[in-house]
Motif scaffolding. Structure first.
Motif, PDB file in Angstrom:
ATOM      1  N   ASP A  22       0.865  -1.183   0.000  1.00 42.52           N
ATOM      2  CA  ASP A  22       0.000   0.000   0.000  1.00 42.52           C
ATOM      3  C   ASP A  22       0.901   1.232   0.000  1.00 42.52           C
ATOM      4  N   ASP A  24       2.271   4.620  -0.410  1.00 42.27           N
ATOM      5  CA  ASP A  24       1.776   6.000  -0.453  1.00 42.27           C
ATOM      6  C   ASP A  24       2.955   6.938  -0.688  1.00 42.27           C
ATOM      7  N   LYS A  27       4.193   8.871   2.196  1.00 44.95           N
ATOM      8  CA  LYS A  27       4.699   8.199   3.393  1.00 44.95           C
ATOM      9  C   LYS A  27       6.048   7.532   3.197  1.00 44.95           C
ATOM     10  N   PHE A  63      -3.606   2.945  -4.599  1.00 44.89           N
ATOM     11  CA  PHE A  63      -2.412   3.749  -4.379  1.00 44.89           C
ATOM     12  C   PHE A  63      -1.654   4.009  -5.678  1.00 44.89           C
TER      13      PHE A  63
END
Length: 273
Positions: A22, A24, A27, A63
């Protein structure tokens, strides 16, 4: 990938760990942002760090598609980088009328060559069957999820059958596909629900998110979810890939994955011998 192939990987690695990619862009560690393809560079490092402990990888498609063409490119490169004989899951949650589902299936199974795709069952059999027409490919049907909104519909009682709607979905869908091509998503945060799902689908693999950052118990998942062929793929996303946001992110991801794998090895010995 066949059921036999998947179980052999589980036995070989003593693991039923699925790493959720996932990824991002907001992040990932900042030192990667100068790279030509930061998303792929992050995924590549995570895969290198965890491939000895994971039997599956699950990119969450949102994503990637949120980034447009560059995101799809990063996803394709990631998919091609995942080691051979590792199960791949397109977490796309598709499901539409038959001809549209056929095109979704072709996109993920023929074009991108994923082993499996998550599918929403709300529109019924004709929205799911097109995904089941591909040899050695898997449908992972949403069974019962752990989000708060799941109580809006999934837990409604069907009085004349004395069971919840999610149980009806799991039981009915077994008329559409076999345990060699159909899995179910089951949230990890409530062991009692996992026990009900395993009773309704004793032979099927279950994809279980929610262990780690979401608070699910691997011990409970293993106790109530495992069958004679393990029958579990336990996903951890944030708990592994975001173990650190510094230059040591891959090393910390490796440590987190190894910790889960070691615990899984104990449960495989305990429940399968």
């Amino acid at each position: 990938m066949t059921r036999k192939d998947l179980f052999e990987q589980i036995q070989s690695k003593k693991s039923y760990l699925c790493v959720g990619l996932d990824t991002d862009i907001n992040k990932i560690p900042k030192h990667l942002l100068d790279k030509e393809d930061p998303i792929f560079e992050f995924n590549k490092a995570i895969i290198d760090a965890t491939k000895d402990y994971a039997v599956a990888y699950k990119p969450n498609i949102a994503f990637y598609e949120a980034l447009g063409a560059s995101g799809w490119n990063s996803l394709q490169k990631t998919l091609e980088y995942i080691p051979e004989n590792t199960f791949t899951i397109s977490d796309a949650k598709r499901g539409d009328i038959g001809n549209t589902s056929s095109l979704y299936a072709r996109a993920f199974f023929e074009n991108m060559n994923f082993d499996s795709v998550t599918v929403a069952p709300y529109m019924g059999e004709d929205s799911v069957k097109p995904f089941l027409e591909f040899k050695n490919k898997w449908v992972i049907l949403l069974g019962v999820t752990s989000n708060q909104g799941s109580f809006d519909f999934q837990h409604l009682r069907i009085k004349d059958k004395n069971r919840s709607l999610f149980e009806e979905v799991i039981i009915k869908s077994q008329e559409w596909g076999t345990s060699d091509q159909l899995m179910f998503v089951v949230g990890a945060t409530r062991a009692d629900l996992l026990e009900k799902v395993r009773k309704a689908a004793p032979d099927h693999f279950l994809l279980v998110p929610g262990v780690g950052a979401q608070g699910g118990s691997l011990e409970d998942v293993s106790k109530y979810g495992m069958n004679d062929h393990c029958g579990l793929l336990v996903n951890s996303s944030r708990g592994i890939i975001y173990s650190s946001n510094g230059e040591d992110f891959a090393e910390k991801a490796k440590e987190a994955a190894k910790t889960l794998q070691m615990e899984m090895s104990e449960y495989l010995d305990k429940y399968l011998g």
